[in-house]
Design an enzyme around this catalytic site. Structure first.
Site, PDB file in Angstrom:
ATOM      1  CG  ASP A  73      -2.122  -0.936   1.163  1.00 12.84           C
ATOM      2  OD1 ASP A  73      -2.506  -1.569   0.201  1.00 12.84           O
ATOM      3  OD2 ASP A  73      -2.784  -1.390   2.116  1.00 12.84           O
ATOM      4  CG  ASP A 176       1.401  11.712  21.903  1.00 15.17           C
ATOM      5  OD1 ASP A 176       1.910  12.488  22.748  1.00 15.17           O
ATOM      6  OD2 ASP A 176       1.597  10.543  22.164  1.00 15.17           O
ATOM      7  N   GLY A 188      -6.190   3.020   7.728  1.00 17.22           N
ATOM      8  CA  GLY A 188      -4.908   2.919   8.310  1.00 17.22           C
ATOM      9  C   GLY A 188      -4.657   3.642   9.825  1.00 17.22           C
ATOM     10  CB  SER A 192      -3.869   2.444  14.605  1.00 11.64           C
ATOM     11  OG  SER A 192      -3.088   3.551  14.293  1.00 11.64           O
TER      12      SER A 192
END
Length: 291
Positions: A73, A176, A188, A192
C-alpha cells in the site's frame, strides 16, 4: 497500449511472477516505462524487463494508459504522488504485506493483463486531501490519498493543535498529534487511533486525535467540503507533518489549511474486487480467533 510502472523491492517468491509479467507484456507488444528507482532495482536484481524508457519525475511520464504500482500500500501511495492532476488510472500489484489498496496478488498478474486489454475492469474514484501552507512543506506535492498528520517530534512533549472548521473554532487538541483522514485512509493510521472505518465513496473527512490528554475527545467525521485550519503550539517550537508517506519538520510559524483536492485518484479494480471482501479478509472480520 502504453503502461508505466513504479515499484520497490520484492521478495524471491514474487520474482517468477514479475519476470513472467514482463515477458507477457513483450509478447503483446505493450510499450512500458519504468520509474528510475524501480528500473535501478530491477537491473540490480537481474530481472529482464525489455524497457529502455525511464521517468524520474511526473513530467517525464509518456502519457500511459495506466500506471502499475508493484509493492504494498505504501508503494501505491507513492505512485499516486507521481500522477496528481493527470489522474492516470492506477492499479496495485501486492508484492508487499497488507494490501488494502494494492489488491492484485502476484499469481493473478497475467489475468490482470488480459482484463486490462479487454476492458474488463472498473475505475474507483477516490478523494484526496490537499494541504495549503505559507511554506512549501512537501516540495509541491501537496496532496495525499490516505491522510495528513500533525505529530510531535521525538524529543518534544505533547503539542496543542488549535483547530478551526470553516473558520469556526472547533477544539484545542492537547495530544501527541492530529490526523485528518480521507475515507481511503480510514483503515490506516486513523483506525489504529480509534477512528471509524468509512466506505471509500463517503464524502467525509475524519479528524482523529492521537493519544489526547483529555480522554473525552473523540474522532469526528465532517463533510469533505469543509476547510480545516490548524495552528500548532509546541514547547520545542516545532512539530512533524506527514502527508501519506512523506514527512518533514515545521515550526510554529507554519500556517496549515486542509481541504479536499480538486482532483481525485483513479484506482483500477478487477470486476471481482470488492471493498467489503477486502475489509473482511484484511481485518479478519467474522473469524473466531479463539479457534
Amino acid at each position: 497500449m502504453k503502461i508505466a510502472f513504479h515499484g520497490r523491492n520484492f521478495n524471491d517468491a514474487a520474482r517468477p511472477f514479475i519476470e513472467s509479467m514482463f515477458s507477457e507484456l513483450a509478447k503483446r507488444n505493450i510499450e512500458i516505462q519504468l520509474s528510475k528507482t524501480f528500473r535501478e532495482f530491477l537491473d540490480q536484481s537481474g530481472v529482464i524487463h525489455h524497457s529502455t524508457l525511464v521517468y524520474d519525475s511526473p513530467d517525464e511520464l509518456f502519457n500511459p494508459r495506466l500506471l502499475v504500482s508493484m509493492g504494498g500500500d505504501g508503494t501505491l501511495l507513492e505512485t499516486i504522488s507521481h500522477i496528481g492532476p493527470k489522474q492516470i488510472p492506477t492499479i496495485g500489484i501486492n508484492v508487499g504485506r497488507l494490501g488494502f489498496l494494492a489488491t492484485v496478488p502476484p499469481e493473478r498478474i497475467n489475468d490482470m493483463i488480459g482484463a486490462l486489454e479487454q476492458g474488463q475492469f472498473k475505475i474507483d474514484e477516490r478523494s484526496l486531501v490537499s494541504i495549503e501552507s505559507n511554506v512549501d512543506l512537501f516540495n509541491g506535492i501537496n496532496f495525499g490519498l490516505n491522510d495528513f498528520t500533525i505529530t510531535k517530534t521525538e524529543t518534544s512533549s505533547m503539542i496543542t493543535v488549535h483547530t478551526y472548521l470553516n473558520e469556526e473554532f472547533l477544539n484545542s487538541y492537547w495530544a501527541d498529534g492530529l490526523i485528518v483522514s480521507t475515507p481511503t485512509g480510514s483503515t490506516g493510521y486513523s483506525l489504529s487511533c480509534g477512528g471509524p472505518v468509512l466506505v471509500p465513496h463517503s464524502q467525509n473527512f475524519i479528524i482523529t486525535p492521537i493519544s489526547p490528554h483529555n480522554l473525552n475527545v473523540r474522532p469526528l467525521v465532517v463533510e469533505d467540503n469543509a476547510v480545516i485550519r490548524c495552528e500548532i503550539k509546541s514547547r520545542s517550537n516545532n512539530f512533524l507533518v506527514s502527508l501519506d508517506a512523506r514527512s518533514t519538520i515545521a515550526d510554529e510559524s507554519t500556517q496549515i489549511t486542509v481541504r479536499k483536492a480538486p482532483f481525485s485518484a483513479r484506482l483500477i479494480k478487477m470486476l471481482d474486487d470488492s471493498f467489503l471482501n477486502t475489509l473482511r479478509n484484511k481485518l479478519s472480520w467474522g473469524l473466531d480467533m479463539r479457534n
